[in-house]
Design an enzyme around this catalytic site. Structure first.
Site, PDB file in Angstrom:
ATOM      1  N   ALA A 170       0.917  -1.457   0.014  1.00  0.00           N
ATOM      2  CA  ALA A 170       0.103   0.023   0.124  1.00  0.00           C
ATOM      3  C   ALA A 170       0.900   1.158  -0.026  1.00  0.00           C
ATOM      4  O   ALA A 170       1.871   1.121   0.378  1.00  0.00           O
ATOM      5  CB  ALA A 170      -0.843   0.002   1.447  1.00  0.00           C
ATOM      6  N   PHE A 172       1.211   5.688   0.896  1.00  0.00           N
ATOM      7  CA  PHE A 172       1.071   6.591   2.085  1.00  0.00           C
ATOM      8  C   PHE A 172      -0.146   7.402   2.120  1.00  0.00           C
ATOM      9  O   PHE A 172      -0.651   7.765   3.007  1.00  0.00           O
ATOM     10  CB  PHE A 172       2.300   7.468   2.414  1.00  0.00           C
ATOM     11  CG  PHE A 172       2.176   8.745   1.519  1.00  0.00           C
ATOM     12  CD1 PHE A 172       1.552   9.650   1.763  1.00  0.00           C
ATOM     13  CD2 PHE A 172       3.054   8.519   0.224  1.00  0.00           C
ATOM     14  CE1 PHE A 172       1.498  10.811   1.105  1.00  0.00           C
ATOM     15  CE2 PHE A 172       2.833  10.028  -0.504  1.00  0.00           C
ATOM     16  CZ  PHE A 172       2.060  10.968  -0.121  1.00  0.00           C
ATOM     17  N   LYS A 196       1.383  -5.197   3.439  1.00  0.00           N
ATOM     18  CA  LYS A 196       2.471  -4.323   3.558  1.00  0.00           C
ATOM     19  C   LYS A 196       1.945  -3.120   3.642  1.00  0.00           C
ATOM     20  O   LYS A 196       1.931  -2.432   2.831  1.00  0.00           O
ATOM     21  CB  LYS A 196       3.618  -4.701   2.925  1.00  0.00           C
ATOM     22  CG  LYS A 196       5.116  -3.842   3.258  1.00  0.00           C
ATOM     23  CD  LYS A 196       6.114  -3.715   2.516  1.00  0.00           C
ATOM     24  CE  LYS A 196       6.012  -2.500   1.759  1.00  0.00           C
ATOM     25  NZ  LYS A 196       6.063  -1.292   2.646  1.00  0.00           N
ATOM     26  N   GLU A 199       5.518   2.041   4.881  1.00  0.00           N
ATOM     27  CA  GLU A 199       6.446   2.233   6.136  1.00  0.00           C
ATOM     28  C   GLU A 199       6.112   3.678   6.568  1.00  0.00           C
ATOM     29  O   GLU A 199       6.595   3.784   7.726  1.00  0.00           O
ATOM     30  CB  GLU A 199       7.456   1.972   5.870  1.00  0.00           C
ATOM     31  CG  GLU A 199       8.538   2.803   4.626  1.00  0.00           C
ATOM     32  CD  GLU A 199       8.123   2.461   3.262  1.00  0.00           C
ATOM     33  OE1 GLU A 199       7.246   1.811   2.958  1.00  0.00           O
ATOM     34  OE2 GLU A 199       8.981   3.069   2.320  1.00  0.00           O
ATOM     35  N   SER A 249       3.603   4.244  -6.738  1.00  0.00           N
ATOM     36  CA  SER A 249       4.060   5.103  -7.864  1.00  0.00           C
ATOM     37  C   SER A 249       4.513   4.141  -8.950  1.00  0.00           C
ATOM     38  O   SER A 249       4.546   2.845  -8.781  1.00  0.00           O
ATOM     39  CB  SER A 249       5.325   5.431  -7.368  1.00  0.00           C
ATOM     40  OG  SER A 249       6.290   4.799  -6.844  1.00  0.00           O
ATOM     41  N   CYS A 304      -4.311  10.373  -5.676  1.00  0.00           N
ATOM     42  CA  CYS A 304      -4.133   9.903  -7.170  1.00  0.00           C
ATOM     43  C   CYS A 304      -5.104  10.391  -7.986  1.00  0.00           C
ATOM     44  O   CYS A 304      -4.991  10.402  -9.269  1.00  0.00           O
ATOM     45  CB  CYS A 304      -4.075   8.410  -7.177  1.00  0.00           C
ATOM     46  SG  CYS A 304      -5.702   7.449  -6.865  1.00  0.00           S
ATOM     47  N   GLU A 404       4.600  13.679 -12.408  1.00  0.00           N
ATOM     48  CA  GLU A 404       3.560  13.843 -11.426  1.00  0.00           C
ATOM     49  C   GLU A 404       4.297  14.509 -10.021  1.00  0.00           C
ATOM     50  O   GLU A 404       5.390  14.443  -9.820  1.00  0.00           O
ATOM     51  CB  GLU A 404       3.294  12.455 -10.858  1.00  0.00           C
ATOM     52  CG  GLU A 404       2.211  12.282  -9.855  1.00  0.00           C
ATOM     53  CD  GLU A 404       1.831  10.814  -9.358  1.00  0.00           C
ATOM     54  OE1 GLU A 404       2.599  10.032  -9.599  1.00  0.00           O
ATOM     55  OE2 GLU A 404       0.685  10.788  -8.788  1.00  0.00           O
TER      56      GLU A 404
HETATM   57  P1  NAD Z   1       5.521   4.443  -3.482  1.00  0.00           P
HETATM   58  O1  NAD Z   1       5.434   3.609  -4.672  1.00  0.00           O
HETATM   59  O2  NAD Z   1       6.608   5.194  -3.115  1.00  0.00           O
HETATM   60  O3  NAD Z   1       5.093   3.212  -2.216  1.00  0.00           O
HETATM   61  C1  NAD Z   1       4.250   2.407  -2.245  1.00  0.00           C
HETATM   62  C2  NAD Z   1       4.455   1.215  -1.802  1.00  0.00           C
HETATM   63  O4  NAD Z   1       5.754   0.592  -2.518  1.00  0.00           O
HETATM   64  C3  NAD Z   1       5.009   1.370  -0.479  1.00  0.00           C
HETATM   65  O5  NAD Z   1       4.355   0.226   0.164  1.00  0.00           O
HETATM   66  C4  NAD Z   1       6.597   1.159  -0.659  1.00  0.00           C
HETATM   67  O6  NAD Z   1       7.219   0.554   0.481  1.00  0.00           O
HETATM   68  C5  NAD Z   1       6.727   0.379  -1.643  1.00  0.00           C
HETATM   69  N1  NAD Z   1       7.914   1.007  -2.544  1.00  0.00           N
HETATM   70  C6  NAD Z   1       8.408   2.207  -2.852  1.00  0.00           C
HETATM   71  N2  NAD Z   1       9.301   2.329  -3.839  1.00  0.00           N
HETATM   72  C7  NAD Z   1       9.770   0.971  -4.012  1.00  0.00           C
HETATM   73  C8  NAD Z   1      10.719   0.396  -4.978  1.00  0.00           C
HETATM   74  N3  NAD Z   1      11.392   1.254  -5.528  1.00  0.00           N
HETATM   75  N4  NAD Z   1      10.367  -1.012  -4.998  1.00  0.00           N
HETATM   76  C9  NAD Z   1       9.715  -1.584  -4.275  1.00  0.00           C
HETATM   77  N5  NAD Z   1       8.898  -1.206  -3.492  1.00  0.00           N
HETATM   78  C10 NAD Z   1       8.630   0.173  -3.254  1.00  0.00           C
HETATM   79  O7  NAD Z   1       4.042   5.295  -3.390  1.00  0.00           O
HETATM   80  P2  NAD Z   1       3.492   6.353  -2.360  1.00  0.00           P
HETATM   81  O8  NAD Z   1       4.535   7.467  -2.479  1.00  0.00           O
HETATM   82  O9  NAD Z   1       3.437   5.919  -1.176  1.00  0.00           O
HETATM   83  O10 NAD Z   1       2.418   6.899  -3.074  1.00  0.00           O
HETATM   84  C11 NAD Z   1       2.206   7.816  -3.925  1.00  0.00           C
HETATM   85  C12 NAD Z   1       2.014   7.326  -5.442  1.00  0.00           C
HETATM   86  O11 NAD Z   1       0.686   6.318  -5.281  1.00  0.00           O
HETATM   87  C13 NAD Z   1       1.518   8.392  -6.275  1.00  0.00           C
HETATM   88  O12 NAD Z   1       2.318   8.352  -7.593  1.00  0.00           O
HETATM   89  C14 NAD Z   1       0.065   8.294  -6.351  1.00  0.00           C
HETATM   90  O13 NAD Z   1      -0.368   8.645  -7.706  1.00  0.00           O
HETATM   91  C15 NAD Z   1      -0.066   6.767  -6.532  1.00  0.00           C
HETATM   92  N6  NAD Z   1      -1.411   6.313  -6.110  1.00  0.00           N
HETATM   93  C16 NAD Z   1      -1.949   5.591  -7.088  1.00  0.00           C
HETATM   94  C17 NAD Z   1      -3.233   5.212  -6.831  1.00  0.00           C
HETATM   95  C18 NAD Z   1      -4.361   4.615  -7.708  1.00  0.00           C
HETATM   96  O14 NAD Z   1      -5.524   4.270  -7.404  1.00  0.00           O
HETATM   97  N7  NAD Z   1      -3.932   4.813  -9.228  1.00  0.00           N
HETATM   98  C19 NAD Z   1      -3.887   5.500  -5.416  1.00  0.00           C
HETATM   99  C20 NAD Z   1      -3.199   6.161  -4.687  1.00  0.00           C
HETATM  100  C21 NAD Z   1      -2.048   6.568  -4.694  1.00  0.00           C
END
Ligand code: NAD
Length: 519
Positions: A170, A172, A196, A199, A249, A304, A404
């Protein structure tokens, strides 16, 4: 009683043993029905974004802990998948009531870790709660199909069956809603689930887990591990995990989709966005400007489905000064203060990224119309605040448009015609959400028909679908075949078994082997 039980649980899940010599409480793991302290030596700080204060330390779970969590899911699956569908439905009927009773408590926890305003945090819980409520209609959602007499004395029917252990990763920005998109649908279909959480916002998921336990979920049906990349790799690689739900992301989502799929898992991956609000000159001006400002700056633009890009078509260009004035009037105290409209960003790194992208726009020739980068919030000087920011004269080649931003920043483009606006939207790499503002039905129909975006609003700025529909996404915003919640959510968390039976009367017994292909 329910509230007291959750408040009590907060003591056991959060503020129990301290980490090392620090006085900061630690977040527990949830393994086999117990909230346990991790044995790890690696911890991450969770900050209150309004104050920069460290409010929790979250562990990077060890290999043994992650294995124990999956084993617990696998053991629980044997009995849970055989539980009657009515018993699973009853669990979620009790669960939805517990969430409803504790909405304010959950919202407070979200505001302290994520920063969004209390009212917005309640909305976060409420939209997740709706998915739990929908999960309660599983007895209809999981119905199979039958076709009698496909040939003489022969009938076919299909069952929907669970997959096994499913997992969720998930982001943040919706600490309640997005975990609730995942494990309730998976569990009610008969799977067990390894979650998960982000964090950066782990506590809300722990409170939700405690409530699920209080509602009567057997040990092991939901397990929670914490961590970052190595936890994600573990989920992508473990052979017992059959399906992964990801929201976050593109950087993480593309990686998880590729690695999980390579390992033979189903993966649904909801990713980044650049959502356009197309403003037609015939729109209701008052509504449109209010809706646009609300959807651009609500949750500090960290949704998002935030409308982060406006396209003013034709004479709607002249509405820009009024748009700026409405955004300027928004209030940015800390999210827990009354009257707050825009809370802080999630981290100091997020603030730096947002400010850098805004500056790139200015450097590439865009016009700064409202600059919130230097905002000072009284009493919260260490918070990660950026005030509402609007950049005009933006063109599709600028970095502030192609990337973004995920902050309280509205970039404004202009177009001569509806066709030009549709062209801009469809050339953008993302296809998550969009909205058109118009009073003309034919314009609305043309837009909804021609635009290549998952969620389309007509005079609705944030068209997040209710859970009887599904949350979709086009092009760079989604990888996978089957979307979150609704009918597609049930499809994602189930597989089909097709049974063909023949019951012949005795006098119709075969006289010799049938060696040709049955037709
Ligand atoms: P993020 O990708 O940084 O983190 C999401 C999850 O992935 C976390 O649990 C994190 O621990 C893990 N993660 C982060 N980087 C990783 C990597 N390089 N390799 C493997 N795992 C990794 O996203 P965020 O910053 O928590 O959330 C914001 C993003 O989520 C924005 O891009 C937003 O547009 C997107 N979002 C999309 C939707 C949708 O339904 N399309 C909904 C909510 C958020």
């Amino acid at each position: 009683t329910a509230l007291r039980s959750v408040l009590k649980s907060k003591v056991s899940i959060g503020v129990g043993r301290m980490c090392y010599s620090s006085s900061v409480p630690t977040t527990k793991l949830f393994i086999d029905g117990k909230f346990i302290e991790s044995n790890t030596s690696e911890w991450l700080d969770v900050h209150n974004p309004a104050t920069n204060e460290v409010v929790y330390r979250v562990p990077k779970a060890t290999q043994e802990e992650m294995l124990a969590a999956v084993d617990s899911c696998s053991r629980a699956y044997r009995s849970w998948s055989e539980t009657s569908i009515l018993a699973r439905q009853q669990l979620f009927l009790r669960y939805q009531q517990l969430i409803k009773d504790n909405i304010k408590e959950l919202a407070k926890s979200i505001t302290s870790e994520q920063g969004k305003t209390l009212a917005d945090a309640e909305g976060d819980v409420f939209r997740g709660l709706q998915v739990v409520e929908h999960a309660c209609s599983v007895t209809s959602l999981m119905l199979g199909e039958t076709l009698p007499s496909i040939t003489k004395d022969m009938d076919t029917h299909t069952y929907r069956l669970p997959l096994g252990v499913c997992a969720g990763i998930a982001p943040f920005n919706f600490p309640a809603m997005i975990p609730l998109w995942m494990f309730p649908m998976a569990l009610v279909c008969g799977n067990t689930f390894l979650l998960k959480p982000s964090e950066r916002v782990p506590t809300c998921a722990m409170l939700l887990a405690k409530m699920l336990q209080d509602a009567g979920a057997p040990d092991g049906t939901l397990n929670i591990i914490h961590g970052q990349h190595s936890t994600v790799d573990f989920i992508c690689d473990h052979p017992a995990i059959k399906a992964i739900s990801f929201v976050g992301s593109n950087q993480a989502g593309e990686y998880i989709y590729e690695r999980g799929s390579r390992n033979g898992k189903r993966v649904q991956s909801n990713m980044g966005a650049k959502n356009h609000g197309v403003v037609m000159p015939d729109a209701n001006k008052e509504n449109t400007l209010n809706q646009l400002v609300g959807a651009a700056f609500g949750a500090a633009g960290q949704r998002c489905m935030a409308l982060s890009t406006a396209i003013l078509v034709g004479e709607a260009r002249s509405w820009l000064p009024e748009l700026v004035e409405r955004a300027r009037a928004l209030q940015t105290p800390s999210g827990d203060q009354p009257g707050a409209d825009v809370g802080p960003l999630i981290s100091v790194q997020a603030k730096e990224r947002v400010c850098r992208l805004v500056q790139s726009g200015v450097d590439q020739g865009a016009k700064m119309l409202l600059d919130g980068r230097d905002i000072k919030v009284k009493g919260y000087e260490n918070g990660y605040f950026v005030g509402p920011t609007i950049i005009g004269n933006v063109t599709p080649d600028m970095t502030c448009y192609t990337e973004e931003i995920f902050g309280p920043v509205l970039v404004v483009l202009e177009a001569d015609t509806l066709d030009d606006a549709i062209g801009i939207v469809n050339r953008n790499p993302y296809g998550n959400g969009t909205a058109i503002f118009t009073t003309n039905g034919a314009t609305a129909r043309k837009y909804t028909h021609e635009v290549d975006v998952g969620q389309v609003g007509v005079n609705v700025p944030i068209p997040v679908p209710l859970p009887m529909f599904s949350f979709t996404g086009s092009r760079g915003s989604f990888r996978g075949d089957t979307n979150f919640y609704g009918k597609q959510g049930v499809q994602f968390y189930t597989q089909i078994k097709t049974v063909t039976s023949q019951w012949k009367a005795e006098d119709a017994t075969l006289k010799s082997p049938a060696v040709t292909m049955p037709t």
